[in-house]
Scaffold this active site. Structure first.
Site, short mmCIF file in Angstrom:
data_model
loop_
_atom_site.label_atom_id
_atom_site.label_comp_id
_atom_site.label_asym_id
_atom_site.label_seq_id
_atom_site.Cartn_x
_atom_site.Cartn_y
_atom_site.Cartn_z
N ALA A 61 35.01 34.51 50.39
CA ALA A 61 33.90 34.90 51.29
C ALA A 61 33.12 36.08 50.74
CB ALA A 61 34.46 35.25 52.67
N GLY A 107 30.89 33.72 49.81
CA GLY A 107 30.62 32.42 49.20
C GLY A 107 29.65 32.42 48.04
N GLY A 108 29.28 33.61 47.56
CA GLY A 108 28.36 33.68 46.41
C GLY A 108 28.91 32.88 45.24
N GLU A 160 39.48 31.86 52.05
CA GLU A 160 39.27 33.26 52.45
C GLU A 160 40.32 33.63 53.49
OE1 GLU A 160 37.49 35.99 51.70
OE2 GLU A 160 38.40 36.95 53.44
N CYS A 192 34.28 44.01 41.23
CA CYS A 192 33.02 44.74 41.12
C CYS A 192 33.34 46.23 41.09
CB CYS A 192 32.06 44.38 42.24
SG CYS A 192 32.68 44.75 43.86
N1 SAM Z 1 33.92 35.87 45.85
C1 SAM Z 1 33.17 36.36 46.96
C2 SAM Z 1 31.70 36.08 46.73
O1 SAM Z 1 31.27 35.93 45.59
O2 SAM Z 1 30.95 35.97 47.72
C3 SAM Z 1 33.45 37.84 47.20
C4 SAM Z 1 34.89 38.10 47.42
S1 SAM Z 1 35.28 39.75 47.86
C5 SAM Z 1 35.09 40.59 46.37
C6 SAM Z 1 37.01 39.68 48.05
C7 SAM Z 1 37.52 38.86 49.22
O3 SAM Z 1 38.96 38.92 49.22
C8 SAM Z 1 37.08 39.40 50.59
O4 SAM Z 1 36.40 38.40 51.29
C9 SAM Z 1 38.38 39.76 51.28
O5 SAM Z 1 38.39 39.46 52.67
C10 SAM Z 1 39.41 38.93 50.56
N2 SAM Z 1 40.77 39.49 50.63
C11 SAM Z 1 41.17 40.66 51.18
N3 SAM Z 1 42.50 40.81 51.09
C12 SAM Z 1 42.97 39.71 50.50
C13 SAM Z 1 44.27 39.27 50.15
N4 SAM Z 1 45.34 40.01 50.37
N5 SAM Z 1 44.37 38.08 49.58
C14 SAM Z 1 43.28 37.32 49.34
N6 SAM Z 1 42.05 37.69 49.63
C15 SAM Z 1 41.88 38.86 50.22
#
Ligand code: SAM
Length: 418
Positions: free
Chosen positions: A112, A114-115, A134, A232
């Protein structure tokens, strides 16, 4: 200029040496913005012609990516139609490294909003299976809505912890993206909260969580499969050292590439990306679970009256009707939700409208003014026979309406209205 954490600045100074001043001066410039054309709906060339936002050159790492200018990049009718995704330009660099081939099984583990999942879906062009997962429910709903807006037909969107998912998908995926939750140093310009929540302790906590997520990814990757890990942030514990640690625990992996895009070296806010290959292990068989054929009566009645698209694997799960992809159990709802049976009547789903091609439905073409009215959730006059119609702008679907005695009743889901 933003008030940056002292410990962060000290670490960057130590790492960058002579480049530090250059890096620091970047914080006085506005954040780079970007958009990615949705090649599931139109070509990049066509997008360039009709882009409703000011484009400012292409990104180097993603052929469908552009730099863009403006405040409200996501507030246009074409955005609602799913023609593009607003994405930080350097964040587009990870997905091409998956080197996706037709028919592969791909997992986006931390997906999430979703990019990157929508970007992956473009590379898959409807072939193979994409699992977009997610952990956070609220964010999962946003992910689902972006996958639908993009018209993705071969995805299962799940809301699971990596451990739960790993218990099910052992050695299953050919490609896995771990776009890990991180301390977000590359987000400092965009999100005040990233600065506020940053600390040396937070970096350590993120690193520990990422290591756990990577273990689950390892369990789900097939022998020969490719793992792309991205963040990031610039913290070595979450980037290079994380990968070093993973490789020391898993000597069967080969490091193919590691890149760190720093904001003073390119146009973007910064991204880290490592590409690993698993050189040993099994590849799980395709699913062989039974798919439940739907009672297609209501759907067929609807289909004959309104749309011409052919769906070969139509199944019913509860009251929902889905078009599922081959080799995937119906319970996973991998595919497109095409509607729901309510009181014996079929009601089409928003996802269906968004996934249709121009020759697959009866459209109700509207002008820009009516399109905005529709997106606001309002009804409008129409000169149509009674029945379901896909509202289109320049032939691109926006969602459903139902023509009743010369009035188009709005069926855009409430959560999507502007
Ligand atoms: N890939 C997404 C995009 O391009 O839109 C962005 C992802 S963001 C950097 C990381 C995601 O990992 C967040 O949505 C967060 O809720 C989720 N996250 C948080 N804790 C997590 C965990 N323990 N295991 C897996 N995912 C987790």
């Amino acid at each position: 200029m933003i008030d940056l954490p002292k410990d962060f600045l000290e670490r960057m100074k130590g790492e960058l040496g002579a480049d530090y001043e250059d890096f620091l001066s970047g914080y006085a410039r506005p954040a780079e913005k970007g958009v990615r054309a949705n090649t599931l709906k139109l070509s990049t060339e066509d997008f360039e012609k009709l882009a409703p936002v000011e484009l400012d050159g292409k990104t180097v790492w993603e052929k469908n990516g552009f730099y863009a200018k403006g405040e409200s990049l996501g507030k246009t009718v074409y955005h609602a139609a799913g023609l593009y995704y607003v994405q930080e330009p350097s964040a587009m660099c990870a997905v091409p490294e998956l080197e996706i081939k037709a028919g592969e099984r791909v997992l986006d583990l931390c997906a999430a909003p979703g990019g990157k999942s929508t970007q992956i879906a473009q590379y898959m062009q409807g072939e193979g299976v994409l699992v977009a997962n997610e952990i956070d429910f609220k964010r999962y709903t946003v992910l689902k809505s972006n996958i639908e807006r993009f018209g993705v037909k071969n995805a299962a969107v799940t809301c699971q912890s990596p451990e739960n998912l790993a218990a099910f998908y052992k050695n299953y995926f050919d490609k896995i993206l771990v776009d890990a939750p991180c301390s977000g140093e590359g987000m400092f310009k965009k999100e005040e909260a990233a600065v506020r929540e940053w600390s040396l302790k937070a970096v350590q906590a993120c690193a520990a969580r990422q290591a756990k997520i990577l273990e689950s990814a390892h369990e789900m990757l097939s022998g020969g499969g490719r793992l792309v890990y991205s963040t990031c942030t610039f913290a070595p514990e979450e980037d290079e050292l994380q990968i070093e640690n993973f490789l020391s625990l898993h000597p069967e992996y080969k490091l193919l590439k590691m890149k760190k895009l720093l904001p003073h070296k390119m146009r973007g806010e910064g991204h880290f990306c490592a590409v690993l290959q698993k050189t040993a292990g099994e590849r799980a068989e395709d699913f062989r679970l039974k798919t439940v054929k739907a009672d297609r009566k209501e759907f067929d009645e609807f289909k004959n009256g309104v749309i011409f698209a052919d769906f070969k694997n139509v199944v019913k799960v509860g009251d929902g009707v889905y078009s599922v992809i081959d080799n995937f159990p119906a319970e996973f709802k991998a595919g497109v939700k095409i509607g729901e049976v309510k009181n014996g009547r079929f009601e089409p789903a928003h996802a269906l409208a968004m996934s249709l091609k121009p020759n697959e439905f009866h459209g109700l073409e509207v002008n820009a003014e009516t399109a905005v009215k529709y997106l606001r959730g309002l009804t409008f006059d129409c000169n149509e026979e009674n029945g379901w119609r896909v509202v289109t702008f320049n032939r691109y679907p926006l969602g459903w309406c139902k023509a009743v005695n010369g009035v188009a009743k709005n069926h855009l889901p409430k959560g999507l209205r502007i």
